[in-house]
Write a protein that holds these residues in place. Structure first.
Motif, PDB file in Angstrom:
ATOM      1  N   MET A   1       0.827  -1.209   0.000  1.00 53.12           N
ATOM      2  CA  MET A   1       0.000   0.000   0.000  1.00 53.12           C
ATOM      3  C   MET A   1       0.858   1.255   0.000  1.00 53.12           C
ATOM      4  N   CYS A   2       2.141   1.126   0.295  1.00 48.46           N
ATOM      5  CA  CYS A   2       3.018   2.298   0.344  1.00 48.46           C
ATOM      6  C   CYS A   2       4.434   1.855   0.020  1.00 48.46           C
ATOM      7  N   LEU A   3       5.105   2.666  -0.802  1.00 44.90           N
ATOM      8  CA  LEU A   3       6.489   2.374  -1.189  1.00 44.90           C
ATOM      9  C   LEU A   3       7.414   2.350   0.030  1.00 44.90           C
ATOM     10  N   GLY A   4       7.041   3.128   1.037  1.00 44.50           N
ATOM     11  CA  GLY A   4       7.944   3.311   2.167  1.00 44.50           C
ATOM     12  C   GLY A   4       7.609   2.481   3.397  1.00 44.50           C
ATOM     13  N   HIS A   5       6.689   1.521   3.267  1.00 38.24           N
ATOM     14  CA  HIS A   5       6.338   0.686   4.421  1.00 38.24           C
ATOM     15  C   HIS A   5       6.358  -0.785   4.024  1.00 38.24           C
ATOM     16  N   ASP A   6       6.435  -1.655   5.037  1.00 36.95           N
ATOM     17  CA  ASP A   6       6.526  -3.087   4.755  1.00 36.95           C
ATOM     18  C   ASP A   6       5.183  -3.807   4.764  1.00 36.95           C
ATOM     19  N   ASP A   7       4.102  -3.130   5.170  1.00 37.11           N
ATOM     20  CA  ASP A   7       2.804  -3.821   5.224  1.00 37.11           C
ATOM     21  C   ASP A   7       2.408  -4.277   3.825  1.00 37.11           C
ATOM     22  N   GLN A   8       2.000  -5.534   3.737  1.00 38.95           N
ATOM     23  CA  GLN A   8       1.553  -6.041   2.439  1.00 38.95           C
ATOM     24  C   GLN A   8       0.542  -7.156   2.634  1.00 38.95           C
ATOM     25  N   VAL A   9      -0.191  -7.431   1.572  1.00 40.15           N
ATOM     26  CA  VAL A   9      -1.189  -8.504   1.617  1.00 40.15           C
ATOM     27  C   VAL A   9      -0.919  -9.424   0.424  1.00 40.15           C
ATOM     28  N   ASP A  10      -1.002 -10.728   0.671  1.00 37.61           N
ATOM     29  CA  ASP A  10      -0.626 -11.688  -0.366  1.00 37.61           C
ATOM     30  C   ASP A  10      -1.838 -12.004  -1.262  1.00 37.61           C
ATOM     31  N   LEU A  11      -1.935 -11.325  -2.389  1.00 39.21           N
ATOM     32  CA  LEU A  11      -3.082 -11.532  -3.279  1.00 39.21           C
ATOM     33  C   LEU A  11      -2.954 -12.845  -4.051  1.00 39.21           C
ATOM     34  N   LYS A  12      -1.712 -13.273  -4.293  1.00 39.29           N
ATOM     35  CA  LYS A  12      -1.530 -14.545  -5.016  1.00 39.29           C
ATOM     36  C   LYS A  12      -2.116 -15.688  -4.199  1.00 39.29           C
ATOM     37  N   ALA A  13      -1.794 -15.707  -2.903  1.00 36.82           N
ATOM     38  CA  ALA A  13      -2.312 -16.787  -2.043  1.00 36.82           C
ATOM     39  C   ALA A  13      -3.830 -16.727  -1.987  1.00 36.82           C
ATOM     40  N   ALA A  14      -4.379 -15.509  -1.861  1.00 40.56           N
ATOM     41  CA  ALA A  14      -5.841 -15.383  -1.782  1.00 40.56           C
ATOM     42  C   ALA A  14      -6.490 -15.917  -3.052  1.00 40.56           C
ATOM     43  N   LEU A  15      -5.935 -15.524  -4.194  1.00 39.68           N
ATOM     44  CA  LEU A  15      -6.519 -15.952  -5.472  1.00 39.68           C
ATOM     45  C   LEU A  15      -6.401 -17.465  -5.650  1.00 39.68           C
ATOM     46  N   ARG A  16      -5.214 -17.995  -5.331  1.00 38.96           N
ATOM     47  CA  ARG A  16      -5.009 -19.440  -5.551  1.00 38.96           C
ATOM     48  C   ARG A  16      -5.832 -20.280  -4.571  1.00 38.96           C
ATOM     49  N   ASP A  17      -5.972 -19.779  -3.349  1.00 38.12           N
ATOM     50  CA  ASP A  17      -6.691 -20.588  -2.339  1.00 38.12           C
ATOM     51  C   ASP A  17      -8.198 -20.401  -2.404  1.00 38.12           C
ATOM     52  N   GLY A  18      -8.656 -19.167  -2.737  1.00 37.68           N
ATOM     53  CA  GLY A  18     -10.097 -18.917  -2.591  1.00 37.68           C
ATOM     54  C   GLY A  18     -10.749 -18.267  -3.794  1.00 37.68           C
ATOM     55  N   GLY A  19     -10.011 -18.121  -4.891  1.00 37.22           N
ATOM     56  CA  GLY A  19     -10.614 -17.545  -6.099  1.00 37.22           C
ATOM     57  C   GLY A  19     -10.891 -16.055  -5.962  1.00 37.22           C
ATOM     58  N   VAL A  20     -11.743 -15.571  -6.840  1.00 35.68           N
ATOM     59  CA  VAL A  20     -11.935 -14.120  -6.969  1.00 35.68           C
ATOM     60  C   VAL A  20     -12.587 -13.509  -5.723  1.00 35.68           C
TER      61      VAL A  20
END
Ligand code: SAM
Ligand code: SF4
Length: 331
Positions: free
Chosen positions: A273-292
């Motif tokens: 969400m920000c170039l200067g912070h480490d917070d992130q959310v894994d969209l690949k895992a969400a998509l692969r595990d639970g679809g759209v």
């Protein structure tokens, strides 16, 4: 399918997605990468189809602009296919699809980019001097980049040059670069070096505050403030009575976060969400595990944690603000 807008916890609507399609690059710019880099294994990367599905969810939920970046986007083998697929949304869901490239392969790709719906490209060019360019990029050939820029302009792509200001390396070239951009009809954006990822040098040694450069440029060019804004870090000026626009990206000397409208997808499917912070959310895992549906829920979770602002600072000997290089999140 959901179409509700993407509004973060600070009330900012997300309209702009940057996608890093690869962390690899054919150059090794000294302020961006170390000479020896460890890149992600190919198995960790999002497949083209997954990038497209994620991008299309963002478009459905109000993103109007996508920029493809990297690493070097044109080194990814299936980039043409991705550009064609996303380019199909320009004029319907998307206002604009753009790319940031180092230009080394632009001459081969310019026609295809234009045909796919791209109208503007940002090309990094820190020096037009062959030796300085080779030094900054560690082994780049400036002639290839200049050919790429010419090819892009010839097929009708608007070109914006990105130039990172580097003390003792290209400071003297900045005014001539602006003259050249005016003559060629390109825009120019100057960038302060940012403390992202370890490189082999201390970035503080090369840091130039753009406030100082701006004073010099104002003495040589008639610069009038251009209110055009992208919700991003750049502030713009019109140069003389030319069509050239000068942009300044000065995250260290001017904070721009209040109007931030962007998020960044890495090549392994993490949403920052920000170039200067480490917070992130894994969209690949969400998509692969639970679809759209799971993907949409993960995007909502990400919005809730978008930070209010970055807090970059640069000082001699200090560690980078984050360990990630700009090439991971796409500059
Ligand atoms: N390879 C492409 C290129 O060079 O244009 C796209 C990726 S590159 C990471 C995107 C932009 O980020 C370039 O304009 C580059 O100069 C800039 N950049 C990379 N590392 C940076 C840093 N530490 N501080 C400021 N700008 C940086
Ligand atoms: Fe590669 Fe772009 Fe980084 Fe230079 S700035 S090393 S071209 S990703």
């Amino acid at each position: 399918m959901r179409s509700d807008p993407l509004i973060d916890a600070h009330g900012r609507q997300i309209r702009y997605l940057r996608i890093s399609v690869t962390d690899r690059c054919d150059l090794r710019c000294r302020y961006c990468m170390a000479e020896q880099m460890t890149f992600l294994p190919r198995s960790a990367l999002l497949a083209l189809e997954e990038i497209a599905i994620i991008a299309e969810r963002f478009i459905a939920r109000g993103v109007r602009k996508i920029r493809l970046s990297g690493g070097e986007p044109l080194v990814r083998r299936d980039i043409g296919e991705l550009v064609r697929r996303l380019g199909g949304h320009v004029g319907t869901g998307l206002d604009e699809l753009t790319m940031t490239t180092n230009g080394t392969r632009l001459a081969q790709h310019a026609v295809a980019l234009r045909e796919a719906g791209i109208r503007r490209v940002n090309v990094s060019l820190d020096s037009r001097n062959a030796e300085t360019f080779r030094y900054i990029t560690r082994h780049g050939n400036v002639a290839e980049v200049l050919d790429g820029i010419a090819a892009a302009a010839a097929v009708g792509l608007r070109v914006k040059i990105n130039m990172v200001a580097l003390a003792g390396l290209n400071e003297e070239e900045i005014a001539p670069m602006l003259d050249w951009c005016v003559a060629e009809g390109h825009d120019l954006t100057l960038i302060e070096t940012m403390p992202l990822g370890a490189v082999d040098e201390d970035r503080a040694d090369r840091f130039v505050p753009l406030t100082r450069l701006f004073e010099d440029l104002s003495a040589r060019f008639a610069l009038s403030r251009d209110p055009h804004g992208t919700g991003g870090p750049a502030r713009y000026w019109q140069v003389d009575d030319s069509g050239t626009r000068l942009g300044l990206i000065s995250p260290l000397t001017a904070n721009f976060c209040d109007g931030c409208n962007r998020v960044r997808l890495t090549t392994e499917g993490k949403l920052y969400m920000c170039l200067g912070h480490d917070d992130q959310v894994d969209l690949k895992a969400a998509l692969r595990d639970g679809g759209v549906d799971a993907l949409d829920a993960a995007i909502d979770g990400a919005l809730a944690i978008k930070p209010a602002r970055h807090d970059f600072s640069i000082s001699r000997g200090a560690a980078p603000a984050v360990a990630r290089h700009m090439s991971v999140t796409g500059g």
